[in-house]
Design a protein around this motif. Structure first.
Motif, mmCIF file in Angstrom:
data_model
loop_
_atom_site.group_PDB
_atom_site.id
_atom_site.type_symbol
_atom_site.label_atom_id
_atom_site.label_comp_id
_atom_site.label_asym_id
_atom_site.label_seq_id
_atom_site.Cartn_x
_atom_site.Cartn_y
_atom_site.Cartn_z
ATOM 1 N N SER A 68 0.830 -1.201 0.000
ATOM 2 C CA SER A 68 0.000 0.000 0.000
ATOM 3 C C SER A 68 0.866 1.253 0.000
ATOM 4 C CB SER A 68 -0.924 -0.025 1.216
ATOM 5 O OG SER A 68 -1.717 1.127 1.250
ATOM 6 N N TYR A 69 1.896 1.250 0.836
ATOM 7 C CA TYR A 69 2.816 2.384 0.905
ATOM 8 C C TYR A 69 3.485 2.624 -0.457
ATOM 9 C CZ TYR A 69 7.595 4.075 1.113
ATOM 10 O OH TYR A 69 8.767 4.697 0.811
ATOM 11 N N LEU A 70 4.025 1.569 -1.047
ATOM 12 C CA LEU A 70 4.745 1.733 -2.314
ATOM 13 C C LEU A 70 3.818 2.205 -3.433
ATOM 14 C CD1 LEU A 70 7.125 -1.334 -2.057
ATOM 15 C CD2 LEU A 70 7.766 1.096 -1.954
ATOM 16 N N LEU A 71 2.586 1.741 -3.436
ATOM 17 C CA LEU A 71 1.608 2.189 -4.428
ATOM 18 C C LEU A 71 1.320 3.687 -4.244
ATOM 19 C CD1 LEU A 71 -0.278 1.377 -6.738
ATOM 20 C CD2 LEU A 71 -2.001 0.836 -5.016
ATOM 21 N N LYS A 72 1.106 4.096 -2.997
ATOM 22 C CA LYS A 72 0.863 5.523 -2.722
ATOM 23 C C LYS A 72 2.077 6.357 -3.100
ATOM 24 C CE LYS A 72 -2.568 4.806 0.848
ATOM 25 N NZ LYS A 72 -2.882 4.846 2.288
ATOM 26 N N PHE A 73 3.269 5.856 -2.809
ATOM 27 C CA PHE A 73 4.482 6.591 -3.146
ATOM 28 C C PHE A 73 4.617 6.742 -4.657
ATOM 29 C CE2 PHE A 73 9.122 6.511 -4.052
ATOM 30 C CZ PHE A 73 9.399 7.795 -3.602
ATOM 31 N N THR A 80 11.216 13.531 -3.280
ATOM 32 C CA THR A 80 12.121 13.876 -2.189
ATOM 33 C C THR A 80 12.162 12.773 -1.141
ATOM 34 O OG1 THR A 80 10.437 14.970 -0.844
ATOM 35 C CG2 THR A 80 11.567 16.325 -2.516
ATOM 36 N N ILE A 81 13.242 12.750 -0.394
ATOM 37 C CA ILE A 81 13.368 11.792 0.705
ATOM 38 C C ILE A 81 12.322 12.100 1.775
ATOM 39 C CG2 ILE A 81 15.178 13.077 1.928
ATOM 40 C CD1 ILE A 81 15.022 9.246 1.705
ATOM 41 N N GLU A 82 12.020 13.380 1.991
ATOM 42 C CA GLU A 82 11.000 13.764 2.964
ATOM 43 C C GLU A 82 9.647 13.179 2.572
ATOM 44 O OE1 GLU A 82 13.090 15.928 1.509
ATOM 45 O OE2 GLU A 82 14.107 17.031 3.104
ATOM 46 N N GLY A 83 9.317 13.285 1.296
ATOM 47 C CA GLY A 83 8.048 12.740 0.806
ATOM 48 C C GLY A 83 8.001 11.230 0.906
ATOM 49 N N TYR A 84 9.079 10.598 0.533
ATOM 50 C CA TYR A 84 9.199 9.139 0.619
ATOM 51 C C TYR A 84 8.976 8.665 2.044
ATOM 52 C CZ TYR A 84 12.281 5.020 1.311
ATOM 53 O OH TYR A 84 12.829 3.836 1.706
ATOM 54 N N MET A 159 8.564 11.640 12.902
ATOM 55 C CA MET A 159 9.431 10.523 12.515
ATOM 56 C C MET A 159 10.285 10.897 11.305
ATOM 57 S SD MET A 159 9.236 8.223 14.731
ATOM 58 C CE MET A 159 10.217 7.012 13.853
ATOM 59 N N VAL A 160 9.709 11.615 10.364
ATOM 60 C CA VAL A 160 10.487 12.071 9.203
ATOM 61 C C VAL A 160 11.610 12.985 9.678
ATOM 62 C CG1 VAL A 160 10.441 13.467 7.084
ATOM 63 C CG2 VAL A 160 8.595 11.825 7.547
ATOM 64 N N ARG A 161 11.284 13.944 10.536
ATOM 65 C CA ARG A 161 12.313 14.873 11.034
ATOM 66 C C ARG A 161 13.416 14.124 11.773
ATOM 67 N NH1 ARG A 161 8.014 17.998 12.590
ATOM 68 N NH2 ARG A 161 8.403 17.651 14.808
ATOM 69 N N TYR A 162 13.050 13.189 12.647
ATOM 70 C CA TYR A 162 14.058 12.442 13.401
ATOM 71 C C TYR A 162 14.935 11.609 12.467
ATOM 72 C CZ TYR A 162 11.102 13.477 17.482
ATOM 73 O OH TYR A 162 10.363 14.088 18.446
ATOM 74 N N THR A 163 14.322 10.994 11.497
ATOM 75 C CA THR A 163 15.074 10.142 10.570
ATOM 76 C C THR A 163 16.041 10.971 9.730
ATOM 77 O OG1 THR A 163 13.245 8.558 10.492
ATOM 78 C CG2 THR A 163 14.838 8.460 8.694
#
Length: 177
Positions: A68-73, A80-84, A159-163
Protein backbone atom coordinates in the motif's frame (compact mmCIF):
# COMPACT_ATOMS: atom_id res chain seq x y z
CA UNK A 1 -19.49 -18.26 9.17
CA UNK A 2 -18.18 -20.09 6.11
CA UNK A 3 -17.23 -18.15 3.02
CA UNK A 4 -17.83 -19.15 -0.61
CA UNK A 5 -16.94 -17.69 -4.02
CA UNK A 6 -14.12 -15.63 -2.58
CA UNK A 7 -10.68 -14.98 -4.11
CA UNK A 8 -7.48 -16.27 -2.54
CA UNK A 9 -6.43 -12.75 -1.61
CA UNK A 10 -9.74 -12.15 0.13
CA UNK A 11 -9.33 -15.40 2.07
CA UNK A 12 -5.82 -14.42 3.11
CA UNK A 13 -7.14 -11.04 4.29
CA UNK A 14 -9.91 -12.73 6.31
CA UNK A 15 -7.33 -14.98 7.94
CA UNK A 16 -5.01 -12.06 8.74
CA UNK A 17 -7.91 -10.01 10.14
CA UNK A 18 -9.00 -12.99 12.19
CA UNK A 19 -5.57 -13.47 13.72
CA UNK A 20 -5.19 -9.77 14.52
CA UNK A 21 -8.64 -9.66 16.16
CA UNK A 22 -7.73 -12.68 18.25
CA UNK A 23 -4.42 -11.07 19.24
CA UNK A 24 -6.29 -8.13 20.74
CA UNK A 25 -7.93 -10.50 23.25
CA UNK A 26 -5.51 -13.38 23.63
CA UNK A 27 -1.72 -13.89 23.67
CA UNK A 28 -0.37 -14.87 20.27
CA UNK A 29 1.21 -18.07 21.62
CA UNK A 30 -2.18 -19.27 22.83
CA UNK A 31 -3.95 -18.74 19.51
CA UNK A 32 -4.46 -21.96 17.60
CA UNK A 33 -5.03 -22.54 13.90
CA UNK A 34 -8.55 -23.67 14.85
CA UNK A 35 -9.13 -20.33 16.59
CA UNK A 36 -7.98 -18.45 13.50
CA UNK A 37 -10.11 -20.54 11.15
CA UNK A 38 -13.18 -20.05 13.29
CA UNK A 39 -12.65 -16.29 13.57
CA UNK A 40 -11.94 -15.95 9.84
CA UNK A 41 -14.79 -18.22 8.77
CA UNK A 42 -12.57 -20.58 6.79
CA UNK A 43 -11.73 -24.26 7.07
CA UNK A 44 -8.30 -25.65 7.93
CA UNK A 45 -7.56 -26.70 4.37
CA UNK A 46 -8.12 -23.11 3.23
CA UNK A 47 -5.81 -21.88 5.98
CA UNK A 48 -3.04 -24.32 5.02
CA UNK A 49 -3.50 -23.61 1.32
CA UNK A 50 -2.37 -20.04 2.02
CA UNK A 51 -0.17 -20.15 5.13
CA UNK A 52 2.25 -22.57 6.73
CA UNK A 53 2.63 -20.75 10.03
CA UNK A 54 1.05 -17.96 12.04
CA UNK A 55 4.21 -15.94 11.36
CA UNK A 56 3.43 -16.19 7.64
CA UNK A 57 0.13 -14.44 8.36
CA UNK A 58 1.94 -11.59 10.11
CA UNK A 59 4.41 -11.31 7.20
CA UNK A 60 1.45 -11.21 4.81
CA UNK A 61 -0.15 -8.40 6.82
CA UNK A 62 3.12 -6.40 6.95
CA UNK A 63 3.63 -7.02 3.23
CA UNK A 64 0.20 -5.50 2.62
CA UNK A 65 1.25 -2.34 4.45
CA UNK A 66 4.39 -2.11 2.32
CA UNK A 67 2.47 -2.74 -0.90
CA UNK A 68 0.00 0.00 0.00
CA UNK A 69 2.82 2.38 0.91
CA UNK A 70 4.75 1.73 -2.31
CA UNK A 71 1.61 2.19 -4.43
CA UNK A 72 0.86 5.52 -2.72
CA UNK A 73 4.48 6.59 -3.15
CA UNK A 74 4.52 5.73 -6.86
CA UNK A 75 1.17 7.44 -7.43
CA UNK A 76 2.24 10.57 -5.54
CA UNK A 77 5.01 11.47 -7.97
CA UNK A 78 6.99 12.46 -4.89
CA UNK A 79 10.72 12.89 -5.58
CA UNK A 80 12.12 13.88 -2.19
CA UNK A 81 13.37 11.79 0.71
CA UNK A 82 11.00 13.76 2.96
CA UNK A 83 8.05 12.74 0.81
CA UNK A 84 9.20 9.14 0.62
CA UNK A 85 9.55 8.89 4.39
CA UNK A 86 6.37 10.87 5.07
CA UNK A 87 4.25 8.54 2.98
CA UNK A 88 5.89 5.50 4.60
CA UNK A 89 5.46 6.66 8.20
CA UNK A 90 1.89 7.78 7.46
CA UNK A 91 1.03 4.36 6.08
CA UNK A 92 2.46 2.68 9.16
CA UNK A 93 0.56 5.13 11.40
CA UNK A 94 -2.70 4.14 9.70
CA UNK A 95 -2.03 0.60 10.92
CA UNK A 96 -0.94 1.65 14.41
CA UNK A 97 -3.24 -0.58 16.47
CA UNK A 98 -2.30 -3.77 14.64
CA UNK A 99 1.38 -2.88 14.51
CA UNK A 100 1.43 -2.33 18.25
CA UNK A 101 -0.30 -5.70 18.76
CA UNK A 102 2.38 -7.32 16.61
CA UNK A 103 5.12 -5.52 18.52
CA UNK A 104 3.61 -6.36 21.91
CA UNK A 105 3.74 -10.05 20.97
CA UNK A 106 7.42 -9.66 20.01
CA UNK A 107 6.78 -10.36 16.32
CA UNK A 108 8.20 -7.10 14.94
CA UNK A 109 11.29 -9.00 13.83
CA UNK A 110 9.19 -10.29 10.90
CA UNK A 111 9.24 -6.77 9.45
CA UNK A 112 12.87 -7.14 8.37
CA UNK A 113 11.84 -9.98 6.02
CA UNK A 114 9.26 -7.72 4.41
CA UNK A 115 11.62 -4.77 4.09
CA UNK A 116 14.30 -6.98 2.54
CA UNK A 117 11.74 -8.35 0.08
CA UNK A 118 10.62 -4.89 -1.05
CA UNK A 119 14.06 -3.29 -1.13
CA UNK A 120 15.85 -6.34 -2.45
CA UNK A 121 19.60 -5.85 -2.35
CA UNK A 122 20.14 -8.79 -4.69
CA UNK A 123 18.33 -6.93 -7.51
CA UNK A 124 20.90 -4.12 -7.44
CA UNK A 125 23.94 -4.56 -9.66
CA UNK A 126 26.17 -1.81 -8.28
CA UNK A 127 28.03 -2.95 -5.14
CA UNK A 128 28.02 0.49 -3.51
CA UNK A 129 24.27 0.84 -4.12
CA UNK A 130 23.69 -2.60 -2.56
CA UNK A 131 25.52 -1.54 0.60
CA UNK A 132 23.66 1.79 0.75
CA UNK A 133 20.33 -0.01 0.33
CA UNK A 134 21.16 -2.56 3.02
CA UNK A 135 22.16 0.29 5.34
CA UNK A 136 18.89 2.08 4.57
CA UNK A 137 16.82 -1.05 5.25
CA UNK A 138 18.49 -1.48 8.63
CA UNK A 139 17.94 2.17 9.53
CA UNK A 140 14.26 2.13 8.60
CA UNK A 141 13.77 -1.16 10.44
CA UNK A 142 15.38 0.13 13.63
CA UNK A 143 13.51 3.45 13.44
CA UNK A 144 10.24 1.53 13.14
CA UNK A 145 11.11 -0.75 16.08
CA UNK A 146 11.97 2.22 18.25
CA UNK A 147 8.76 3.97 17.19
CA UNK A 148 6.74 0.86 18.06
CA UNK A 149 8.47 0.65 21.45
CA UNK A 150 7.34 4.25 22.11
CA UNK A 151 3.76 3.23 21.35
CA UNK A 152 3.95 5.18 18.08
CA UNK A 153 3.28 8.38 20.03
CA UNK A 154 5.39 10.43 17.63
CA UNK A 155 3.59 11.69 14.54
CA UNK A 156 4.60 10.63 11.04
CA UNK A 157 5.97 14.15 10.53
CA UNK A 158 8.11 13.90 13.67
CA UNK A 159 9.43 10.52 12.52
CA UNK A 160 10.49 12.07 9.20
CA UNK A 161 12.31 14.87 11.03
CA UNK A 162 14.06 12.44 13.40
CA UNK A 163 15.07 10.14 10.57
CA UNK A 164 16.46 12.98 8.47
CA UNK A 165 18.57 14.30 11.36
CA UNK A 166 20.71 11.17 11.23
CA UNK A 167 24.41 11.68 11.28
CA UNK A 168 27.30 9.56 12.39
CA UNK A 169 28.17 10.49 15.98
CA UNK A 170 31.43 12.43 16.15
CA UNK A 171 32.14 10.94 19.57
CA UNK A 172 33.31 7.38 18.76
CA UNK A 173 33.44 6.63 22.50
CA UNK A 174 29.71 5.88 22.12
CA UNK A 175 30.77 2.65 20.42
CA UNK A 176 33.19 1.56 23.17
CA UNK A 177 31.50 -0.14 26.08
Amino acid sequence: MRRKNITSEMMMNYIAEGLLKLMSDKPYAKISVSDICEKAGVNRSTYYRHFYTKEDIIRYYLDGIMNSYLLKFRDSGEQTIEGYLGIMFSEFMQNKDNLLLIHREQLSYLLIDVLNKHFSVSDISDTADRFRTAYHIGGIYNDLLLWFSHGMTETAEEMVRYTLKFQIPSDVSLFRQ
